[in-house]
Scaffold this active site. Structure first.
Site, PDB file in Angstrom:
ATOM      1  N   GLU A 160       0.791  -1.221   0.000  1.00 10.12           N
ATOM      2  CA  GLU A 160       0.000   0.000   0.000  1.00 10.12           C
ATOM      3  C   GLU A 160       0.832   1.286   0.000  1.00 10.12           C
ATOM      4  O   GLU A 160       0.743   2.108   0.927  1.00 10.12           O
ATOM      5  CB  GLU A 160      -0.960   0.009   1.191  1.00 10.12           C
ATOM      6  CG  GLU A 160      -2.034  -1.059   1.106  1.00 10.12           C
ATOM      7  CD  GLU A 160      -3.075  -0.964   2.211  1.00 10.12           C
ATOM      8  OE1 GLU A 160      -4.106  -1.650   2.086  1.00 10.12           O
ATOM      9  OE2 GLU A 160      -2.860  -0.228   3.189  1.00 10.12           O
ATOM     10  N   GLU A 343      -5.398  -8.454   0.941  1.00 13.60           N
ATOM     11  CA  GLU A 343      -6.027  -8.044   2.197  1.00 13.60           C
ATOM     12  C   GLU A 343      -7.505  -7.816   1.945  1.00 13.60           C
ATOM     13  O   GLU A 343      -7.881  -7.144   0.983  1.00 13.60           O
ATOM     14  CB  GLU A 343      -5.445  -6.732   2.753  1.00 13.60           C
ATOM     15  CG  GLU A 343      -4.096  -6.837   3.397  1.00 13.60           C
ATOM     16  CD  GLU A 343      -3.648  -5.504   4.008  1.00 13.60           C
ATOM     17  OE1 GLU A 343      -4.527  -4.675   4.374  1.00 13.60           O
ATOM     18  OE2 GLU A 343      -2.435  -5.290   4.111  1.00 13.60           O
TER      19      GLU A 343
END
Length: 434
Positions: A160, A343
């Protein structure tokens, strides 16, 4: 679940800063940030977290009971290089033991090199605003790959970068807590991408055969019909969903952002950033409504109306995951490698009652999102796996220990791991697919 391809991998994910505790490692930017008054809502830090550093064998038993095929973990850069470029043998020894334990249990290690825990010594030298941090990351990647690579199923360079760029360097909500100008912050974005590319090359040189980047994605909607909100939603879509993906898969920045990168980019950077990867990790939690703002950051993301929300206030929108996966497939076509949902999860206000934790909302959330993956596969998208965030409750960054994402309840005073109802649900789902 019917409709998923043969060999589909079921996994679970964690990160070092959120679970390990501080024993035996150097200071990270998050250790420093958490000690600033008001930076973390409950005043907590990651010094102990889930004490995974000492309790890793118990956690491997938990993973074995869950029945996952893969475990996505991160290496703490400050544990490997605590005070500079010198390498800590003891730090690498910890990951040696952990990976040996995973392999012995038939669980494939998926190892992420950078999950926001930049060593403080690297931040003191300029952090991601300084191009030299890119080279330090590549050296770190080479060190870790040389020691651990024989047991790693898939490597990820970083997790991320969008959040690290925005929350850490624009809004100051995350470590290192900077509030750079919108223009100046793009050097950080470029350096993160360049570090990814050099990291891929370092991993390849060490013999890695499976390497990915993990990005977050969130479909954006204008918060209103106003032209300002529509323009803001378009900008947000470019920033979250394309800034850290286009250069990797196409070799170019989105046209709208190219002028902002000019000052940081050098000849040869884009081909390095576009070093081929074997998979793209997709982190997905929700969809966003975007409002235009006046100020240095010209927009904000909020939960759209009409959806149930999690404890974080995020909209529960499984269709958004299908939209994300299909959208990637349509946008990048043959340039898109296989996708892995690296995720997906939700925070709820979980409580222990009579020693148990029943979390039906999480079960419903996960079930809906697994079905969304199936729908994307039915639409022709090549999705190879699904990882729940997270194995157990942990240090949730600026929210400290106030938000619980785990399949297992973490009783922080005793460090007991107590499987929730969702743990049993996921274990049964995995068993049904084997």
């Amino acid at each position: 679940m019917d409709g998923l391809p043969a060999g589909f991998v079921w996994g679970v994910a964690t990160s070092a800063q959120q679970i390990e505790g501080a024993a035996g490692r150097g200071t990270s930017v998050w250790d420093t940030f958490a000690r600033q008054p008001g930076a973390v809502v409950d005043g907590s830090n990651g010094d102990i977290a889930c004490d995974h550093y000492h309790r890793w064998a118990d956690d491997l038993a938990l993973l074995s009971d869950l029945g996952v095929g893969a475990y996505r973990l991160s290496v703490a850069w400050p544990r490997v290089q605590p005070s500079g470029t010198a390498v800590s043998t003891a730090g690498l020894d910890f990951y040696d033991r952990l990976l040996d334990g995973l392999v012995a249990r038939g669980i494939t290690p998926v190892v992420n090199l950078y999950h926001w825990d930049l060593p403080q010594w690297a931040q003191d030298a300029g952090g991601w605003t300084d191009r030299e941090t890119v080279n330090r990351f590549a050296e770190y990647a080479a060190v870790v790959a040389a020691r651990l690579g024989d047991r790693v199923g898939t490597w990820s360079t970083m997790n991320e970068p969008f959040e690290n760029f925005v929350l850490g360097h624009l809004t100051g909500e995350h470590a290192p807590g900077l509030t750079l100008s919108f223009d100046a912050a793009f050097a950080v974005a470029h350096h993160l991408l360049l570090a990814h590319g050099l990291g891929v090359q370092a991993l390849r040189a060490a013999g890695a055969t499976s390497v990915m980047l993990i990005n977050s994605f969130a479909p954006s909607r204008p918060a209103s019909d106003s032209e300002a909100d529509q323009n803001a939603a378009g900008l947000y879509d470019i920033l979250q969903n394309r800034l850290f993906t286009d250069p990797v898969l196409t070799g170019d920045y989105p046209d709208e952002l190219a002028p902002l990168i000019t000052g940081a980019a050098r000849d040869g950077d884009l081909p390095t950033i576009a070093s081929p990867i074997d998979a793209l990790g997709v982190n997905y939690y929700s969809i966003n409504a975007i409002r235009a703002l006046d100020g240095p950051v010209p927009l904000e993301a909020v939960a759209p109306a009409g959806f149930p929300t999690t404890a974080f206030g995020w909209a529960v929108a499984p269709d958004g995951l299908t939209e994300t996966l299909v959208g990637l497939h349509q946008r990048y076509g043959s340039r898109l490698p296989p996708l892995v949902v690296t995720e997906n999860g939700c925070a709820y206000d979980d409580e222990l009652r009579d020693g148990c934790c029943d979390d039906p909302d999480r079960i419903a959330y996960l079930d809906g999102h697994v079905r969304a993956v199936r729908d994307a596969v039915a639409a022709g998208v090549d999705v190879r796996g699904y990882y729940v965030w997270s194995l157990y409750d942990n240090f949730e960054w600026a929210q400290g220990y106030t938000k619980r994402f785990g399949l297992a309840y973490l009783d922080y005073p005793t460090q007991r791991r107590i499987p929730k109802s969702s743990f049993a649900w996921y274990r049964d789902l995995i068993a049904d697919q084997s």
